[in-house]
Design a protein around this motif. Structure first.
Motif, PDB file in Angstrom:
ATOM      1  N   TYR A 128       8.904  -8.397  -0.418  1.00  7.11           N
ATOM      2  CA  TYR A 128       8.153  -8.222   0.827  1.00  7.11           C
ATOM      3  C   TYR A 128       8.927  -7.398   1.864  1.00  7.11           C
ATOM      4  O   TYR A 128       8.672  -7.506   3.058  1.00  7.11           O
ATOM      5  N   LEU A 129       9.870  -6.579   1.395  1.00 10.46           N
ATOM      6  CA  LEU A 129      10.646  -5.728   2.291  1.00 10.46           C
ATOM      7  C   LEU A 129      10.339  -4.260   2.030  1.00 10.46           C
ATOM      8  O   LEU A 129       9.698  -3.918   1.038  1.00 10.46           O
ATOM      9  N   THR A 130      10.822  -3.407   2.920  1.00 12.58           N
ATOM     10  CA  THR A 130      10.522  -1.979   2.792  1.00 12.58           C
ATOM     11  C   THR A 130      11.482  -1.260   1.850  1.00 12.58           C
ATOM     12  O   THR A 130      11.242  -0.108   1.489  1.00 12.58           O
ATOM     13  N   TRP A 131      12.564  -1.928   1.437  1.00 12.57           N
ATOM     14  CA  TRP A 131      13.560  -1.268   0.590  1.00 12.57           C
ATOM     15  C   TRP A 131      13.626  -1.902  -0.804  1.00 12.57           C
ATOM     16  O   TRP A 131      13.208  -3.035  -1.016  1.00 12.57           O
ATOM     17  N   HIS A 132      14.130  -1.098  -1.741  1.00 16.98           N
ATOM     18  CA  HIS A 132      14.254  -1.522  -3.140  1.00 16.98           C
ATOM     19  C   HIS A 132      15.556  -2.295  -3.348  1.00 16.98           C
ATOM     20  O   HIS A 132      16.497  -2.174  -2.548  1.00 16.98           O
TER      21      HIS A 132
ATOM     22  N   GLU B  60      -3.574  -2.104   6.208  1.00 19.93           N
ATOM     23  CA  GLU B  60      -2.929  -0.962   5.556  1.00 19.93           C
ATOM     24  C   GLU B  60      -2.150  -0.115   6.561  1.00 19.93           C
ATOM     25  O   GLU B  60      -2.232   1.112   6.585  1.00 19.93           O
ATOM     26  N   ALA B  61      -1.343  -0.808   7.365  1.00 13.85           N
ATOM     27  CA  ALA B  61      -0.642  -0.153   8.476  1.00 13.85           C
ATOM     28  C   ALA B  61       0.660   0.524   8.069  1.00 13.85           C
ATOM     29  O   ALA B  61       1.195   1.343   8.822  1.00 13.85           O
TER      30      ALA B  61
ATOM     31  N   GLY C  10       4.970   3.005  -2.143  1.00 15.93           N
ATOM     32  CA  GLY C  10       3.823   3.663  -2.753  1.00 15.93           C
ATOM     33  C   GLY C  10       2.481   3.009  -2.514  1.00 15.93           C
ATOM     34  O   GLY C  10       1.456   3.516  -2.987  1.00 15.93           O
ATOM     35  N   SER C  11       2.445   1.911  -1.773  1.00 10.43           N
ATOM     36  CA  SER C  11       1.172   1.223  -1.522  1.00 10.43           C
ATOM     37  C   SER C  11       0.999   0.989  -0.023  1.00 10.43           C
ATOM     38  O   SER C  11       1.967   0.703   0.688  1.00 10.43           O
ATOM     39  N   TYR C  12      -0.245   1.094   0.446  1.00  7.16           N
ATOM     40  CA  TYR C  12      -0.542   0.780   1.844  1.00  7.16           C
ATOM     41  C   TYR C  12      -0.682  -0.732   1.982  1.00  7.16           C
ATOM     42  O   TYR C  12      -1.483  -1.356   1.282  1.00  7.16           O
ATOM     43  N   MET C  13       0.106  -1.304   2.893  1.00  6.58           N
ATOM     44  CA  MET C  13       0.185  -2.750   3.011  1.00  6.58           C
ATOM     45  C   MET C  13      -0.380  -3.226   4.348  1.00  6.58           C
ATOM     46  O   MET C  13      -0.233  -2.566   5.380  1.00  6.58           O
ATOM     47  N   ASN C  14      -1.035  -4.393   4.300  1.00  4.07           N
ATOM     48  CA  ASN C  14      -1.472  -5.057   5.528  1.00  4.07           C
ATOM     49  C   ASN C  14      -0.257  -5.702   6.195  1.00  4.07           C
ATOM     50  O   ASN C  14       0.536  -6.378   5.529  1.00  4.07           O
TER      51      ASN C  14
END
Length: 199
Positions: A46-50, A167-168, A173-177
């Motif tokens: 659930y984070l923005t980084w890998h 989808e903010a 690679g995916s638009y997330m709420n």
């Protein structure tokens, strides 16, 4: 709030303490502890980084942060769980809106330490610093929808859920709420007064 104050304060990151925690600058010596959780997919889901691919990557990242701290451009603390003398995560500010006297906070915690109230304890201390030292009017936190564990931490420290932005963010690679929770200075002060009265 002026940008100059942000740079001045964070170029000499103050150490913060709680009953069980020390919040301090991240250092290269933390590489092993950080890699322990930063390499896990359940942490980064659930984070923005890998996930970090190896310990060398973690060490180089921490080396890079040294220059960011020196320039007053990084606002995150290492969470040291004193009973184990171990870095177990991070907590701090991700960004500021100086014109609005507002800051956004974020946190990450090693799953081995979930369920102990550590994220809540660290976040409360960072919020105190934000309101009392930086003079913020509003502190907010965002989470990817379905990350209920993170939302519970936000609500435990007194934040109010304000809604979902559809989808903010484009993440991996995916638009997330994206959900937002926030607390205002007067709400923080009311909670502090209530706690002082033992309520």
């Amino acid at each position: 709030m002026k940008k100059e104050k942000i740079y001045r304060v964070f170029s000499h990151l103050p150490e913060l303490t709680t009953q069980r925690l020390t919040l301090r600058k991240m250092m290269v010596l933390d590489a092993s502890d950080m890699y322990e959780y930063a390499s896990r997919t359940d942490v980064t889901k659930y984070l923005t980084w890998h996930p970090h691919p190896d310990r060398t990557y973690t060490k180089e990242y921490l080396q890079y942060l040294g220059s960011r701290y020196a320039g007053g451009m990084f606002y995150d603390w290492a969470i040291i769980f004193e009973p184990d003398c171990k870095m177990v995560g991070t907590c701090g500010f991700t960004s500021f809106d100086c014109a609005a006297d507002s800051g956004e906070v974020g946190y990450v915690l090693n799953p081995e330490y979930w369920g102990k109230g550590i994220a809540t304890e660290a976040l409360l201390r960072v919020m105190q610093f934000g309101f009392e030292t930086l003079g913020l009017h509003r502190i907010e936190a965002r989470f990817i929808e379905e990350n209920d564990r993170s939302r519970r931490v936000m609500e435990k420290v007194g934040m109010t859920f304000e809604g979902i932005h559809r989808e903010a963010m484009l993440i991996k690679g995916s638009y997330m709420n994206i959900g937002t929770c926030a607390i205002l200075r007067n709400e923080w002060e009311a909670l502090r007064a209530k706690k002082a009265r033992g309520e």
